[in-house]
Design a protein around this motif. Sequence first.
Motif, PDB file in Angstrom:
ATOM      1  N   ALA A  43      -2.977  -0.909   0.488  1.00  0.00           N
ATOM      2  CA  ALA A  43      -3.812  -1.674  -0.443  1.00  0.00           C
ATOM      3  C   ALA A  43      -3.128  -2.961  -0.882  1.00  0.00           C
ATOM      4  CB  ALA A  43      -4.162  -0.826  -1.661  1.00  0.00           C
ATOM      5  N   PHE A  44      -1.984  -3.309  -0.275  1.00  0.00           N
ATOM      6  CA  PHE A  44      -1.292  -4.565  -0.548  1.00  0.00           C
ATOM      7  C   PHE A  44      -1.068  -4.731  -2.055  1.00  0.00           C
ATOM      8  CE2 PHE A  44      -3.644  -4.850   3.354  1.00  0.00           C
ATOM      9  CZ  PHE A  44      -2.719  -5.343   4.248  1.00  0.00           C
ATOM     10  N   TRP A  45      -0.528  -3.675  -2.662  1.00  0.00           N
ATOM     11  CA  TRP A  45      -0.358  -3.650  -4.106  1.00  0.00           C
ATOM     12  C   TRP A  45       0.541  -4.791  -4.565  1.00  0.00           C
ATOM     13  CZ3 TRP A  45       0.665   0.599  -0.928  1.00  0.00           C
ATOM     14  CH2 TRP A  45      -0.312   1.613  -0.927  1.00  0.00           C
ATOM     15  N   GLU A  46       0.100  -5.504  -5.588  1.00  0.00           N
ATOM     16  CA  GLU A  46       0.944  -6.468  -6.276  1.00  0.00           C
ATOM     17  C   GLU A  46       1.498  -5.842  -7.548  1.00  0.00           C
ATOM     18  OE1 GLU A  46      -1.690  -9.903  -6.596  1.00  0.00           O
ATOM     19  OE2 GLU A  46      -0.361 -10.911  -5.185  1.00  0.00           O
ATOM     20  N   GLU A  47       0.613  -5.361  -8.416  1.00  0.00           N
ATOM     21  CA  GLU A  47       1.032  -4.573  -9.568  1.00  0.00           C
ATOM     22  C   GLU A  47       1.343  -3.150  -9.089  1.00  0.00           C
ATOM     23  OE1 GLU A  47       0.874  -5.799 -12.963  1.00  0.00           O
ATOM     24  OE2 GLU A  47       0.502  -7.800 -12.111  1.00  0.00           O
ATOM     25  N   PRO A  48       2.111  -2.373  -9.866  1.00  0.00           N
ATOM     26  CA  PRO A  48       2.437  -1.013  -9.439  1.00  0.00           C
ATOM     27  C   PRO A  48       1.184  -0.203  -9.099  1.00  0.00           C
ATOM     28  CG  PRO A  48       3.797  -1.616 -11.311  1.00  0.00           C
ATOM     29  CD  PRO A  48       2.809  -2.738 -11.119  1.00  0.00           C
ATOM     30  N   ALA A  49       1.240   0.495  -7.973  1.00  0.00           N
ATOM     31  CA  ALA A  49       0.093   1.258  -7.501  1.00  0.00           C
ATOM     32  C   ALA A  49      -0.264   2.359  -8.489  1.00  0.00           C
ATOM     33  CB  ALA A  49       0.403   1.861  -6.135  1.00  0.00           C
ATOM     34  N   LYS A  50      -1.549   2.466  -8.829  1.00  0.00           N
ATOM     35  CA  LYS A  50      -2.037   3.550  -9.679  1.00  0.00           C
ATOM     36  C   LYS A  50      -2.536   4.720  -8.840  1.00  0.00           C
ATOM     37  CE  LYS A  50      -1.447   1.183 -13.483  1.00  0.00           C
ATOM     38  NZ  LYS A  50      -0.370   1.537 -14.439  1.00  0.00           N
ATOM     39  N   THR A  51      -3.116   4.414  -7.687  1.00  0.00           N
ATOM     40  CA  THR A  51      -3.616   5.438  -6.783  1.00  0.00           C
ATOM     41  C   THR A  51      -3.258   5.051  -5.353  1.00  0.00           C
ATOM     42  OG1 THR A  51      -5.784   4.373  -6.564  1.00  0.00           O
ATOM     43  CG2 THR A  51      -5.547   6.059  -8.293  1.00  0.00           C
ATOM     44  N   VAL A  52      -3.153   6.061  -4.491  1.00  0.00           N
ATOM     45  CA  VAL A  52      -2.866   5.853  -3.073  1.00  0.00           C
ATOM     46  C   VAL A  52      -3.785   6.770  -2.277  1.00  0.00           C
ATOM     47  CG1 VAL A  52      -1.130   6.008  -1.251  1.00  0.00           C
ATOM     48  CG2 VAL A  52      -0.455   5.280  -3.545  1.00  0.00           C
ATOM     49  N   ARG A  53      -4.420   6.207  -1.253  1.00  0.00           N
ATOM     50  CA  ARG A  53      -5.301   7.024  -0.407  1.00  0.00           C
ATOM     51  C   ARG A  53      -4.572   7.404   0.878  1.00  0.00           C
ATOM     52  NH1 ARG A  53     -11.288   5.985   0.476  1.00  0.00           N
ATOM     53  NH2 ARG A  53     -10.612   4.219   1.730  1.00  0.00           N
ATOM     54  N   PHE A  54      -4.754   8.664   1.284  1.00  0.00           N
ATOM     55  CA  PHE A  54      -4.029   9.215   2.430  1.00  0.00           C
ATOM     56  C   PHE A  54      -4.993  10.065   3.255  1.00  0.00           C
ATOM     57  CE2 PHE A  54      -1.952  12.949   4.264  1.00  0.00           C
ATOM     58  CZ  PHE A  54      -0.963  12.371   5.045  1.00  0.00           C
ATOM     59  N   ARG A  61     -11.291  12.665   6.173  1.00  0.00           N
ATOM     60  CA  ARG A  61     -11.728  11.977   4.962  1.00  0.00           C
ATOM     61  C   ARG A  61     -10.509  11.689   4.084  1.00  0.00           C
ATOM     62  NH1 ARG A  61     -16.372  11.123   2.388  1.00  0.00           N
ATOM     63  NH2 ARG A  61     -17.488  12.352   3.953  1.00  0.00           N
ATOM     64  N   PRO A  62     -10.353  10.455   3.588  1.00  0.00           N
ATOM     65  CA  PRO A  62      -9.178  10.133   2.764  1.00  0.00           C
ATOM     66  C   PRO A  62      -9.165  10.928   1.458  1.00  0.00           C
ATOM     67  CG  PRO A  62     -10.261   8.137   3.548  1.00  0.00           C
ATOM     68  CD  PRO A  62     -11.195   9.276   3.843  1.00  0.00           C
ATOM     69  N   VAL A  63      -7.961  11.281   1.029  1.00  0.00           N
ATOM     70  CA  VAL A  63      -7.734  11.946  -0.251  1.00  0.00           C
ATOM     71  C   VAL A  63      -6.966  10.969  -1.143  1.00  0.00           C
ATOM     72  CG1 VAL A  63      -6.652  13.896  -1.428  1.00  0.00           C
ATOM     73  CG2 VAL A  63      -7.696  14.217   0.831  1.00  0.00           C
ATOM     74  N   THR A  64      -7.397  10.857  -2.389  1.00  0.00           N
ATOM     75  CA  THR A  64      -6.763   9.938  -3.330  1.00  0.00           C
ATOM     76  C   THR A  64      -5.754  10.686  -4.193  1.00  0.00           C
ATOM     77  OG1 THR A  64      -8.724   8.518  -3.405  1.00  0.00           O
ATOM     78  CG2 THR A  64      -7.155   8.306  -5.212  1.00  0.00           C
ATOM     79  N   TYR A  65      -4.531  10.160  -4.256  1.00  0.00           N
ATOM     80  CA  TYR A  65      -3.474  10.704  -5.103  1.00  0.00           C
ATOM     81  C   TYR A  65      -3.142   9.682  -6.182  1.00  0.00           C
ATOM     82  CZ  TYR A  65      -2.709  14.230  -1.479  1.00  0.00           C
ATOM     83  OH  TYR A  65      -2.869  15.253  -0.579  1.00  0.00           O
ATOM     84  N   THR A  66      -2.946  10.162  -7.408  1.00  0.00           N
ATOM     85  CA  THR A  66      -2.505   9.271  -8.476  1.00  0.00           C
ATOM     86  C   THR A  66      -0.996   9.085  -8.381  1.00  0.00           C
ATOM     87  OG1 THR A  66      -2.087  11.032 -10.089  1.00  0.00           O
ATOM     88  CG2 THR A  66      -4.348  10.183  -9.937  1.00  0.00           C
ATOM     89  N   SER A  67      -0.502   8.024  -9.002  1.00  0.00           N
ATOM     90  CA  SER A  67       0.929   7.762  -8.960  1.00  0.00           C
ATOM     91  C   SER A  67       1.726   8.889  -9.608  1.00  0.00           C
ATOM     92  CB  SER A  67       1.242   6.429  -9.655  1.00  0.00           C
ATOM     93  OG  SER A  67       0.842   6.468 -11.019  1.00  0.00           O
ATOM     94  N   GLN A  68       1.125   9.586 -10.577  1.00  0.00           N
ATOM     95  CA  GLN A  68       1.820  10.687 -11.240  1.00  0.00           C
ATOM     96  C   GLN A  68       2.011  11.887 -10.318  1.00  0.00           C
ATOM     97  OE1 GLN A  68       3.152  10.218 -14.278  1.00  0.00           O
ATOM     98  NE2 GLN A  68       2.308   8.146 -14.120  1.00  0.00           N
ATOM     99  N   GLN A  69       1.251  11.960  -9.250  1.00  0.00           N
ATOM    100  CA  GLN A  69       1.378  13.061  -8.299  1.00  0.00           C
ATOM    101  C   GLN A  69       2.408  12.777  -7.205  1.00  0.00           C
ATOM    102  OE1 GLN A  69      -3.057  13.002  -7.559  1.00  0.00           O
ATOM    103  NE2 GLN A  69      -2.769  15.221  -7.601  1.00  0.00           N
TER     104      GLN A  69
END
Length: 425
Positions: A43-54, A61-69
């Motif tokens: 996602a070409f993060w500039e600010e710290p990533a809040k979510t990441v899709r994998f 189907r992509p699964v979304t993980y939060t940064s806390q995970q």
Amino acid sequence: MRKLLLGALLLVCGAHPAYSQTFEPGYLVLQRGDTLRGEVENAFWEEPAKTVRFRPTATARPVTYTSQQLRSVGLASGRLLRHELLTIDMDAETRLPYLSHRITHRPRPDSVMADVLVQGPATLLGIVLNETRHYFVQRPGQPRLELAAHNYLLYKDGTERIADANNFRGQLLLYFGDCPAVTALLPGTAFTDEGLRRVVRTYNRACSGVPQPAELPEPTAAAARPHVVMRWGVTAGLRYNSLRLHDPLGNGGPLEGYNADGAVHALGGLYADVVAGGRQFALHGDVQASRFGSTQPLQVAATSTTLASSFQWSGTNVVAHFGLRAFLPVGTRGQAVAGLGYEVNSFWGVTSEFVYGDRVSDFVYPFRGTLLPYLEAGFSQKRLTLMANGRVYEPDYFYQLNYQPWSLALTLSYRLNADSDALPK
């Protein structure tokens, strides 16, 4: 002039980013210790990533993980993110509207996904917070050192200026002062990823006392995607214009209820998107041309109170759009698109004639733009983008008749240039 100024303002102020759904080989390490290998969406993060899709495979189907995970995220293109608890100076600021006349510091612990820029005996992490760059250096046996861009306002010689309070070279001199190789390097060091990488790697190699493996090459040019790109191509579609005439007094004149256009016309044009940063927004611009009205006179039947009449109204409408588009991932390959913007229109080769009995006069004027934005929505996948666009124009009148012009368009755009975000085959 007002239209051109507003269009230029949108062009300048809207230079924000477009979302590019780019999955590439990579891995996630979850907080519970599991490592997931497959494809990570860059996602070409500039600010710290809040979510990441994998996704484990290209068809899953992509699964979304939060940064806390997450503990860390690795991308094949060379970027490594790691979940860290950092003490961040929240008063470090470079945005002009938020600068003050004082130098203040407000350290606060926060848990963020940081870029791992150097690993080894001494480490270097980096984040961008509120468009301000922060780096974090740590050597064995020493607390972590924050280096942050920090500007403030200074009133001098009758002029208010922007001053730089970032004394990163002095901070590094105190922190690495026992390493001659680093102190010799500091005078020419820039406050950039590469400049600070060189400092920390020099310490690891010359002064850490730990043998260092040969340095790995930086990510290849194919993986080092540019920060700002332009995507351009061609557009084709259909446009419907409505200019229905109505007598508000209810007298029922000869043109009551007639639509001066009311037809579907082919359109074509060119478009360009300026894409930057997190690939979530685009500054969009295009030029489109289409016909309006009809080249054949429309006959209006006589009534007991009116004479037979006819009108002919036609020409070519050329419009320029300036606006913003937002992109939201849908499924594994596409993006939903929503946008708004401003339209500047012009009219070429206009025929506008009304014949009533033996009297010939001008017919309605071309539809004028308003300050109201156009709205659009659609779907994008790879090189193709399908969009529906609607806008309302200034109401006007013809003799005792009122009309409210509006139009709808359905366009299909095809990107002609290569996608610089796509991984090589």
